[in-house]
Write an enzyme that holds these catalytic residues in place. Structure first.
Site, PDB file in Angstrom:
ATOM      1  N   GLU A  49      79.627  25.541  32.112  1.00 49.16           N
ATOM      2  CA  GLU A  49      81.002  26.051  32.192  1.00 49.16           C
ATOM      3  C   GLU A  49      81.935  24.847  32.216  1.00 49.16           C
ATOM      4  OE1 GLU A  49      81.680  28.565  35.529  1.00 49.16           O
ATOM      5  OE2 GLU A  49      80.190  30.061  34.935  1.00 49.16           O
ATOM      6  N   GLU A  60      90.687  29.057  42.620  1.00 56.15           N
ATOM      7  CA  GLU A  60      89.954  27.869  43.030  1.00 56.15           C
ATOM      8  C   GLU A  60      90.343  27.406  44.429  1.00 56.15           C
ATOM      9  OE1 GLU A  60      87.807  27.567  40.933  1.00 56.15           O
ATOM     10  OE2 GLU A  60      88.647  28.113  39.014  1.00 56.15           O
TER      11      GLU A  60
END
Length: 268
Positions: A49, A60
């Site tokens: 990824e 995040e």
């Protein structure tokens, strides 16, 4: 069959689980992205990824937020990410690469242009955190037409209706977020993960990867015993953050080799 689908089929035949890793393109420096990708594959990673730097990475935690900030200081954008994939493909035609990020960089480039350029670069799929399934059917079709997969996140709070929506348009694999929160936070309750995966499998017939919070070999081994893939991101970024640049790739490789060994102890 996409490269992602082939990878999972091959691993299933070998009774192995997929190791999926995340780094942010351009972090800790643009010239390290492709060498890191190759080093991770050499350490036993099955799917890469690659994060597209963005100024507001809302899913995040602080570790990957800092990675985005470092990459943006180098002005790394979507075109740079695609170039990194092209360069990676010069030596590795087989390992799937998934771009992970947010809608804004894709919309700014234009969806059709993104799909065409991603395919030309050698991208295999996308995770777009802020594309909900009810608004992403057309995008998913455009990717599938180019043998690329659109992968969705499922969370502990996902309703049965949402799981069914994801099942209708997703491909490649599904990504189960093991924690209520952002990346890199908390500790995994593997019993709960196992129960949630069983519920998801009633509707989603794709392989299921588990991420958010996997930080060591023991947790990776345990998660691999109840899922099809283990996804690790923040812990890798921490290695890059805390290791001098000249030793960073070696540190990441050593960490992932241990993860791979632990996962291979789990029978498929």
């Amino acid at each position: 069959m996409s490269r992602i689908q082939k990878t999972f089929a091959d691993l299933q035949a070998q009774k192995k689980k997929a190791l999926i890793t995340f780094i942010t393109a351009g972090d800790p420096a643009p010239d390290m992205t492709v060498p890191l990708m190759h080093a991770m594959v050499s350490s036993g990673v099955d799917i890469l990824e690659l994060g597209v730097p963005f100024s507001d990475p809302m899913a995040e935690g602080p570790v990957i937020q800092r990675a985005n900030e470092r990459a943006l200081k180098f002005n790394v954008g979507m075109r740079d990410v695609l170039q990194a994939v092209r360069t990676f493909r010069e030596q590795d035609p087989d390992t799937p690469v998934v771009l992970m990020g947010y809608a804004n960089p894709i919309e700014r480039m234009g969806v059709d242009r993104f799909v065409n350029e991603a395919k030309a670069a050698g991208v295999d799929g996308a995770i777009v955190v802020d594309y909900p399934p009810e608004e992403a059917a057309e995008f998913a079709q455009k990717l599938k037409a180019q043998d690329m997969d659109l992968i969705f996140l499922l969370a502990p709070t996902s309703t049965e209706e949402r799981i069914q929506q994801v099942a209708q348009i997703s491909s490649g694999f599904s990504y189960y977020v093991s924690l209520r929160g952002v990346t890199g936070a908390g500790h995994i309750d593997t019993a709960e993960v196992s129960q949630r995966i069983a519920a998801i499998r009633k509707h989603v017939k794709l392989p299921i990867g588990v991420g958010f919070g996997i930080r060591d070999a023991e947790t990776a081994r345990t998660v691999a015993s109840v899922s099809d893939a283990v996804v690790i991101g923040s812990r890798i970024i921490q290695e890059l953050e805390t290791t001098p640049k000249e030793h960073a790739i070696e540190a990441v490789s050593g960490f992932l080799t241990g993860i791979r060994t632990a996962m291979d102890e789990v029978a498929g």
